[in-house]
Design an enzyme around this catalytic site. Structure first.
Site, PDB file in Angstrom:
ATOM      1  N   CYS A 152      -4.337 -45.653   1.300  1.00 46.39           N
ATOM      2  CA  CYS A 152      -3.979 -47.152   1.917  1.00 46.39           C
ATOM      3  C   CYS A 152      -2.156 -47.195   1.878  1.00 46.39           C
ATOM      4  O   CYS A 152      -1.280 -46.827   1.718  1.00 46.39           O
ATOM      5  CB  CYS A 152      -4.066 -48.006   0.508  1.00 46.39           C
ATOM      6  SG  CYS A 152      -3.550 -49.543   0.799  1.00 46.39           S
ATOM      7  N   LYS A 154      -9.101 -38.894  -1.891  1.00 46.07           N
ATOM      8  CA  LYS A 154      -9.152 -39.327  -0.171  1.00 46.07           C
ATOM      9  C   LYS A 154      -7.646 -39.357   0.413  1.00 46.07           C
ATOM     10  O   LYS A 154      -6.047 -40.249  -0.340  1.00 46.07           O
ATOM     11  CB  LYS A 154      -9.648 -40.655  -0.410  1.00 46.07           C
ATOM     12  CG  LYS A 154      -9.896 -41.764   1.128  1.00 46.07           C
ATOM     13  CD  LYS A 154     -11.227 -42.824   1.507  1.00 46.07           C
ATOM     14  CE  LYS A 154     -11.320 -42.892   2.425  1.00 46.07           C
ATOM     15  NZ  LYS A 154     -10.240 -43.610   3.574  1.00 46.07           N
ATOM     16  N   HIS A 181      -8.953 -39.319   6.749  1.00 43.81           N
ATOM     17  CA  HIS A 181      -8.358 -40.426   7.049  1.00 43.81           C
ATOM     18  C   HIS A 181      -7.551 -39.244   8.361  1.00 43.81           C
ATOM     19  O   HIS A 181      -6.937 -39.076   8.003  1.00 43.81           O
ATOM     20  CB  HIS A 181      -8.171 -41.319   6.608  1.00 43.81           C
ATOM     21  CG  HIS A 181      -8.313 -42.312   7.968  1.00 43.81           C
ATOM     22  ND1 HIS A 181      -8.111 -43.874   7.022  1.00 43.81           N
ATOM     23  CD2 HIS A 181      -8.265 -42.772   8.984  1.00 43.81           C
ATOM     24  CE1 HIS A 181      -8.274 -44.604   8.077  1.00 43.81           C
ATOM     25  NE2 HIS A 181      -7.957 -43.442   9.625  1.00 43.81           N
ATOM     26  N   GLY A 240     -12.552 -41.891   9.514  1.00 45.47           N
ATOM     27  CA  GLY A 240     -12.072 -42.826  10.816  1.00 45.47           C
ATOM     28  C   GLY A 240     -12.232 -42.294  12.331  1.00 45.47           C
ATOM     29  O   GLY A 240     -12.732 -42.393  12.831  1.00 45.47           O
TER      30      GLY A 240
END
Length: 330
Positions: A99, A138, A170, A211
């Site tokens: 994030c 992640k 991602h 993504g």
């Protein structure tokens, strides 16, 4: 050419999304597909340890397999929350290292931790030692000027050396300054080949790609294409806004695709239960707006569920029946 996939060795997941992957959405998502892994929103350790943990960690048994995504960098707090997750029946715990928002950076949560591979590795080591459920990570393929494949490879290697077996990647770098979280999902270019290469370099690890997936003309074929190279695919907004794609993904397991009407009929008892528990339908009906995406009457459905202070189950049923009348057999 039709691509064949041994789905028994693959994984499909719905990405953790703040304000979106709530219990009310996750229950809904499970009605479309019994196989996908569901994730909570990113929940900070402070919120669990000092907030209303019972509400934050609530879920319905139908949601399994279910992963708790944690945000934090303090070893003791992350370990304590991991133990709580196992006690409460979560199937995995995922560490958020992806994030890019300013809010989480200020608390050493999210993508900024890619600059601290040893910190993440220590989190993995202590969290995994405290529980029997898997600990996963992640992350992005890089941050800011640290955008080389080698940077990501070394980051993964540090946590893998401490026992992490599963990484969700991602396939964009994150710019921690100058781009909003939304821009960080759109502006940095997609680099799927870097994720494929990571799997080639670490064949013993489970590598899942994330993504920009789910928007091709044939999303199921797009998913199959990725699964030729990696062990799993994670999709966020495409699953949320067009949830029937989840149903279509049952084809990956060689199973029939449920109708929207069957899904709708299973949702109604849940809505009645939430009303009985004192939950206002208007507060979470937004999660169901995409049910009839692309169908005649879909816009009227969205209007019926949006912008109201009060909403009843009967109003939702009436709005759904109007769509079914326009689309028999859907």
């Amino acid at each position: 050419m039709t691509l064949e996939i041994d789905i028994n060795n693959k994984r499909l997941s719905i990405a953790p999304m703040i304000d979106w992957t709530t219990p009310d959405y996750r229950y809904f998502a499970r009605l479309f597909n019994p196989h996908t892994y569901l994730y909570t929103e990113m929940i900070s350790t402070g919120a669990i340890l000092h907030g209303n943990a019972n509400r934050l960690l609530r879920y319905d048994d139908i949601e399994h397999p279910l992963v708790l995504q944690l945000g934090g960098a303090d070893i003791d707090e992350m370990t304590q929350c991991t133990v709580i997750a196992q006690q409460r029946g979560f199937d995995e715990v995922n560490i958020n290292v992806g994030c890019p928002s300013d809010r989480v950076q200020n608390n050493r949560i999210g993508a900024c931790l890619m600059a601290e591979p040893n910190t993440v590795a220590k989190l993995v080591k202590h969290m995994q030692a405290a529980v029997d459920i898997p600990i996963t990570v992640k992350h992005r393929i890089g941050i800011d000027e640290h955008d080389s494949y080698e940077f990501m490879r070394d980051f993964v290697m540090a946590s893998a050396n401490e026992g992490c077996k599963h990484f969700i990647v991602h396939a964009r770098i994150a710019w921690l300054q100058g781009l909003s979280p939304k821009q960080n999902r759109e502006i940095p270019p997609i680099r799927y080949d870097d994720v494929y290469r990571l799997k080639q370099d670490f064949p013993e690890l489970t590598i899942e790609i994330n993504g920009g997936i789910g928007y091709a003309d044939s999303p199921v074929d797009e998913i199959k294409q990725h699964l030729q190279h990696v062990d799993g695919v994670m999709i966020g907004r495409a699953f949320y806004h067009t949830p029937y794609l989840l149903a279509e993904c049952n084809q990956l397991w060689g199973e029939d695709v449920p109708t929207r009407q069957a899904i709708f009929e299973q949702l109604i008892p849940y809505l009645h239960k939430q009303v009985e528990n004192g939950e206002p339908l208007a507060a979470f009906s937004r999660h169901y707006l995409g049910l009839f995406h692309g169908l005649a009457g879909g816009r009227k459905w969205r209007q019926a569920l949006s912008g109201k202070r009060h909403l009843t189950v009967e109003e939702i049923i009436e709005a759904g029946e109007k769509v079914f009348a326009l689309n028999p057999g859907c």
